[in-house]
Design a protein around this motif. Sequence first.
Motif, PDB file in Angstrom:
ATOM      1  N   GLU A  53       0.816  -1.218   0.000  1.00 23.67           N
ATOM      2  CA  GLU A  53       0.000   0.000   0.000  1.00 23.67           C
ATOM      3  C   GLU A  53       0.850   1.269   0.000  1.00 23.67           C
ATOM      4  O   GLU A  53       0.400   2.322  -0.447  1.00 23.67           O
ATOM      5  CB  GLU A  53      -0.922   0.030   1.231  1.00 23.67           C
ATOM      6  CG  GLU A  53      -2.260  -0.652   1.049  1.00 23.67           C
ATOM      7  CD  GLU A  53      -2.156  -2.159   0.978  1.00 23.67           C
ATOM      8  OE1 GLU A  53      -3.130  -2.792   0.552  1.00 23.67           O
ATOM      9  OE2 GLU A  53      -1.109  -2.706   1.357  1.00 23.67           O
TER      10      GLU A  53
ATOM     11  N   GLU B 193       3.797  -8.080  -5.067  1.00 27.58           N
ATOM     12  CA  GLU B 193       2.485  -7.493  -5.326  1.00 27.58           C
ATOM     13  C   GLU B 193       1.735  -8.325  -6.368  1.00 27.58           C
ATOM     14  O   GLU B 193       2.367  -8.914  -7.253  1.00 27.58           O
ATOM     15  CB  GLU B 193       2.655  -6.043  -5.825  1.00 27.58           C
ATOM     16  CG  GLU B 193       3.336  -5.134  -4.799  1.00 27.58           C
ATOM     17  CD  GLU B 193       3.361  -3.678  -5.258  1.00 27.58           C
ATOM     18  OE1 GLU B 193       2.476  -3.286  -6.054  1.00 27.58           O
ATOM     19  OE2 GLU B 193       4.255  -2.939  -4.829  1.00 27.58           O
TER      20      GLU B 193
ATOM     21  N   TYR C   2      -0.864  -6.850  -0.591  1.00 27.55           N
ATOM     22  CA  TYR C   2      -1.779  -5.760  -0.281  1.00 27.55           C
ATOM     23  C   TYR C   2      -2.588  -6.095   0.968  1.00 27.55           C
ATOM     24  O   TYR C   2      -3.096  -7.203   1.121  1.00 27.55           O
ATOM     25  CB  TYR C   2      -2.743  -5.505  -1.442  1.00 27.55           C
ATOM     26  CG  TYR C   2      -2.094  -4.962  -2.701  1.00 27.55           C
ATOM     27  CD1 TYR C   2      -0.830  -4.370  -2.663  1.00 27.55           C
ATOM     28  CD2 TYR C   2      -2.759  -5.022  -3.919  1.00 27.55           C
ATOM     29  CE1 TYR C   2      -0.248  -3.878  -3.810  1.00 27.55           C
ATOM     30  CE2 TYR C   2      -2.176  -4.521  -5.079  1.00 27.55           C
ATOM     31  CZ  TYR C   2      -0.921  -3.951  -5.017  1.00 27.55           C
ATOM     32  OH  TYR C   2      -0.334  -3.458  -6.162  1.00 27.55           O
TER      33      TYR C   2
END
Length: 458
Positions: free
Chosen positions: A163, A277, A281
């Motif tokens: 994030e 990723e 997340y």
Amino acid sequence: MRTAIEQFPDLHFYRFGRPVAVPDSPMECDLAWRFRPAADAIGTGRTTYYKDYRRFMLTRDVNTCTLVVSSVGEYHSGLGAKRNGKRKGKKGKKGKREAPVTDFVPAKTQVRLDENAANNEAAGAVAEPVFVVGEAVNDSLPVVASESDFSRGRYLIYMGGGERCKSMNHFIWGFLCALGEAQFLNRTLVMDLNVCLNARYTLSGKDEKKDFRLYFDFEHLKESASVIDQSQFWQDWGKWQKKDKLKNFYTEDIRMTPMKLRDVKDTLIMRKFGNVEPDNYWSRVCEGETEGVIKRPWHFLWKSRRLMEIVSAIASRMSWDFDSVHIVRGEKAQNTQLWPNLDRDTSPDSLLMTLNDKVGAGRYLYIATNEPDKSFFDPLKEKYKTRFLDDFKDLWDENSEWFTETKELSNGKPVEFDGYMRVAVDTEVFLRGKRHLETFNDLTRDCKDGVNTCPASS
């Protein structure tokens, strides 16, 4: 009070404060009030009130010898009625916002008030969260009162993750997942108040570390949910972890659902997210079978009241009686393959034709736009009183209250009114127009995401 009500017909008054005499000026006084725009129908899921305080100039009627109001100052001109200092309250504790003791309405005075709110207060009930713009902000960090309180507590922390430095919407989606899991587990969320603002929003063009409280109402968050600052938590953990034999449950597996963690008795649950990723997340925790169990508590996360104070000031300078239009141009207007009509449909000539039967001549027209050259819209000035965000830049310059308060929040370092703040304020002002027109719904036939992407009409 009657003068205020008559002069501001688009405001729905809720409370008036006691008039405050102006030193060495017997024919002036300051008065504060709390209000809502009369046409405020924004679906925020909360009751929003705004606060203003103005200076009233008085004169004596030569015929009746009574005092009358000769003029009323501009927005926030009555500094004597301003409530100074941070609102007092127990740190980290939930509770109602207290009303200023000076606020009152004489029982025999007939005024136009927010009757629903007054009735709710008289009954001791509040139907929905109350958001007050203009009151002193208390966004100090919550602290744990004692060793015993800390050691009896239960905590959840998210570490790492993808994030960081993404868009603010990406951060919010993940943060609310963490907050929702903490609520489900009945634990205090250990949160990092350092937000990485993506380079797209900064003047430097680089990712920058920012304070969470610059963008969100931390006072409301700490009153609504159980949260603690990460740096404070680790200080307390270092002092008492060995002494009180506090245990830590550690997991790097996002498949470890909140339901599986519900029976964990350890003081701290630590979720560690890797480097790959999108599997790292935070939002992945709330996907799959968890999606129907964890509800993101959107009502806990409100925009900063300091930013909303700017919104209120802009709307007040247009007497809360304006229309607004959102005009998207920029790269989309230049890409005629995906948006073949956008450039022409948002030209001044086309806008004048479109707005002709929607916005009355002579009205304030607030234009929220990504067009860098605001003189592009000069032809609209012949019919409307056009206003743009930068027309109000004194509200965040070095002489403003916002600048002073945010500088204090950042340990004396000046804070940039960055791109995300601009978008947030621009959007909120746009939404407060009596009529608001969107580019892709009202101004052009083009689709928001390009050719052939418009949703099928019902």
